[in-house]
Design a protein around this motif. Structure first.
Motif, PDB file in Angstrom:
ATOM      1  N   TYR A  85      -9.624   2.683 -41.827  1.00 35.86           N
ATOM      2  CA  TYR A  85      -8.409   2.013 -41.339  1.00 35.86           C
ATOM      3  C   TYR A  85      -8.823   0.894 -40.397  1.00 35.86           C
ATOM      4  N   ILE A  86      -8.254  -0.303 -40.600  1.00 32.33           N
ATOM      5  CA  ILE A  86      -8.478  -1.450 -39.727  1.00 32.33           C
ATOM      6  C   ILE A  86      -7.135  -1.857 -39.154  1.00 32.33           C
ATOM      7  N   SER A  87      -7.017  -1.862 -37.836  1.00 33.45           N
ATOM      8  CA  SER A  87      -5.750  -2.182 -37.190  1.00 33.45           C
ATOM      9  C   SER A  87      -5.453  -3.671 -37.289  1.00 33.45           C
ATOM     10  N   PRO A  88      -4.193  -4.068 -37.126  1.00 32.25           N
ATOM     11  CA  PRO A  88      -3.904  -5.498 -36.990  1.00 32.25           C
ATOM     12  C   PRO A  88      -4.495  -6.020 -35.684  1.00 32.25           C
ATOM     13  N   ASN A  89      -4.583  -7.326 -35.575  1.00 33.49           N
ATOM     14  CA  ASN A  89      -5.089  -7.946 -34.359  1.00 33.49           C
ATOM     15  C   ASN A  89      -4.036  -7.828 -33.263  1.00 33.49           C
ATOM     16  N   LEU A  90      -4.351  -7.055 -32.222  1.00 34.21           N
ATOM     17  CA  LEU A  90      -3.418  -6.804 -31.131  1.00 34.21           C
ATOM     18  C   LEU A  90      -3.898  -7.551 -29.889  1.00 34.21           C
ATOM     19  N   GLU A  91      -3.418  -8.790 -29.733  1.00 29.71           N
ATOM     20  CA  GLU A  91      -3.801  -9.634 -28.601  1.00 29.71           C
ATOM     21  C   GLU A  91      -5.323  -9.746 -28.481  1.00 29.71           C
ATOM     22  N   GLY A  92      -5.973  -9.956 -29.618  1.00 32.93           N
ATOM     23  CA  GLY A  92      -7.412 -10.154 -29.650  1.00 32.93           C
ATOM     24  C   GLY A  92      -8.227  -8.909 -29.893  1.00 32.93           C
ATOM     25  N   VAL A  93      -7.591  -7.722 -29.918  1.00 36.99           N
ATOM     26  CA  VAL A  93      -8.303  -6.466 -30.099  1.00 36.99           C
ATOM     27  C   VAL A  93      -8.081  -5.933 -31.516  1.00 36.99           C
ATOM     28  N   THR A  94      -9.181  -5.570 -32.187  1.00 36.69           N
ATOM     29  CA  THR A  94      -9.121  -4.947 -33.503  1.00 36.69           C
ATOM     30  C   THR A  94      -9.882  -3.624 -33.448  1.00 36.69           C
TER      31      THR A  94
ATOM     32  N   GLY B 285     -17.441   6.727 -38.354  1.00 29.53           N
ATOM     33  CA  GLY B 285     -17.744   5.481 -37.664  1.00 29.53           C
ATOM     34  C   GLY B 285     -16.504   4.930 -36.993  1.00 29.53           C
ATOM     35  N   ALA B 286     -16.696   4.161 -35.924  1.00 27.25           N
ATOM     36  CA  ALA B 286     -15.592   3.528 -35.212  1.00 27.25           C
ATOM     37  C   ALA B 286     -16.094   2.257 -34.548  1.00 27.25           C
ATOM     38  N   SER B 287     -15.203   1.285 -34.403  1.00 27.04           N
ATOM     39  CA  SER B 287     -15.567   0.059 -33.690  1.00 27.04           C
ATOM     40  C   SER B 287     -14.334  -0.542 -33.041  1.00 27.04           C
ATOM     41  N   VAL B 288     -14.564  -1.230 -31.932  1.00 26.79           N
ATOM     42  CA  VAL B 288     -13.532  -1.999 -31.240  1.00 26.79           C
ATOM     43  C   VAL B 288     -14.106  -3.388 -30.983  1.00 26.79           C
ATOM     44  N   VAL B 289     -13.416  -4.418 -31.453  1.00 24.38           N
ATOM     45  CA  VAL B 289     -13.838  -5.795 -31.253  1.00 24.38           C
ATOM     46  C   VAL B 289     -12.743  -6.517 -30.481  1.00 24.38           C
ATOM     47  N   TRP B 290     -13.127  -7.183 -29.384  1.00 18.97           N
ATOM     48  CA  TRP B 290     -12.172  -7.865 -28.514  1.00 18.97           C
ATOM     49  C   TRP B 290     -12.594  -9.317 -28.384  1.00 18.97           C
TER      50      TRP B 290
END
Length: 336
Positions: free
Chosen positions: A169-178, A196-201
């Motif tokens: 699952y990939i979230s929508p872009n929430l104020e620069g955070v995915t 696996g998990a990742s957070v990109v800001w």
């Protein structure tokens, strides 16, 4: 996992039926890929140099096809099938043991407001962040890529960097955070549990990432694999240059090995092209291993047009207690 696959197919079919009520679907498709062909001398620490053609000096060569149906309300159902190409022996896959669809091969349901759900053969989130926060991207000569994914299980991560039977699952872009999440269950001698998990800001010119993965392999015959990896990364675009930094830590409880990688890089324009530079240093320590490796790679890339790059690339690879290895190649990369 067969039950999960059947359930997901049924779910997609039901959603397709519901979304199509009173709406007109729009079908789209595309054939795309990267052809990277270089010729040079390729060496690594402790091994003889090999003079040959290569298919992944600046970026791995692959071809892919995608098809999608778009519906009212922003919903899209799509399918992707991709395979790597090897010019050096005119075969598909990264190696002979790879499946026919050796790169991404999945079905997905996407909505800009709710995110994307994918199922199939997927690139791991850890590989994705290593690629993105790295001056040399997914080049086979990038120190970060080599140390984490191409150096074997004693020093690198377990479980490959493409997972079969994966649900992500990939979230929508929430104020620069995915935010991205992935779960997989491999088959045969690789069966086990993979997460696996990742957070990109992204904040203007600054980008930060945190990613982690857990690989537990137990085929009932060999000793089980229990490995946890986490990574921090950052990049900043100064305008005249873009800088990158990565730090990864691996704890392999099955082999009783702890690994660490620190890597930094920069890209900057020079003349008609750009200079790419990346250095990486890693260690692997345990009862049966005490290894330190340092790799420095650089490239000069000239964009001939929007789809074609001409480049020269080199690498110096050194492992403590072994002879050094050098690579240098001239190549062309074509996107289509």
């Amino acid at each position: 996992m067969k039950k999960m696959s059947g359930f997901l197919n049924a779910l997609l079919a039901c959603l397709l039926l519901l979304l199509s009520g009173g709406a007109r679907a729009q079908f789209d498709h595309d054939i795309y890929g990267v052809l990277d062909l270089s010729y040079g001398a390729f060496g690594q620490s402790g091994l003889a140099r090999d003079v040959r053609f290569n298919s992944n000096s600046l970026s791995p060569s692959f071809v892919g096809v995608t098809g999608s149906y778009g519906f009212d309300g922003g919903w899209t159902v799509l399918a992707v099938a991709e395979t790597f190409l090897r010019f050096q022996d005119f075969k598909t896959g990264r190696r002979d043991s790879d499946p026919i669809l050796s790169r991404n091969a999945f079905v997905a349901l996407r909505n800009n407001d709710y995110g994307t759900l994918r199922f199939g053969r997927l690139q791991t989130l850890l590989f994705d962040t290593t690629n993105r926060f790295n001056a040399l991207g997914n080049s086979g000569l990038s120190p970060a890529i080599r140390h984490l994914f191409l150096n074997g299980n004693l020093q690198g991560v377990e479980g490959d960097f493409y997972w079969d039977n994966a649900l992500a699952y990939i979230s929508p872009n929430l104020e620069g955070v995915t935010v991205s999440l992935m779960q997989a269950a491999q088959k045969n001698d690789e069966r086990g549990s993979y997460q696996g998990a990742s957070v990109v800001w992204s904040i203007g010119l600054l980008a930060l990432e945190f990613s982690a993965q857990n690989v537990h392999v137990n085929d009932g015959i060999k000793d089980p694999t229990k490995e946890t990896t986490w990574q921090l990364g950052s990049s900043y675009n100064f305008g005249f240059a873009k800088v990158f930094a990565l730090y990864s830590q691996i704890q392999d409880r099955g082999l009783d090995v702890d690994g660490k990688l620190a890597s930094a890089g920069v890209t900057l324009p020079l003349g008609p092209g750009s200079v790419l530079f990346q250095i990486g240093s890693s260690t692997a320590q345990g009862p049966a291993v005490d290894r330190k490796q340092t790799t420095l790679s650089s490239a000069y890339v000239y964009a001939y047009d929007s789809n074609t790059d001409i480049y020269v690339i080199g690498m110096d690879d050194r492992i403590r207690g072994q002879g050094s290895g050098q690579s240098v190649a001239l190549g062309v990369k074509l996107k289509f």
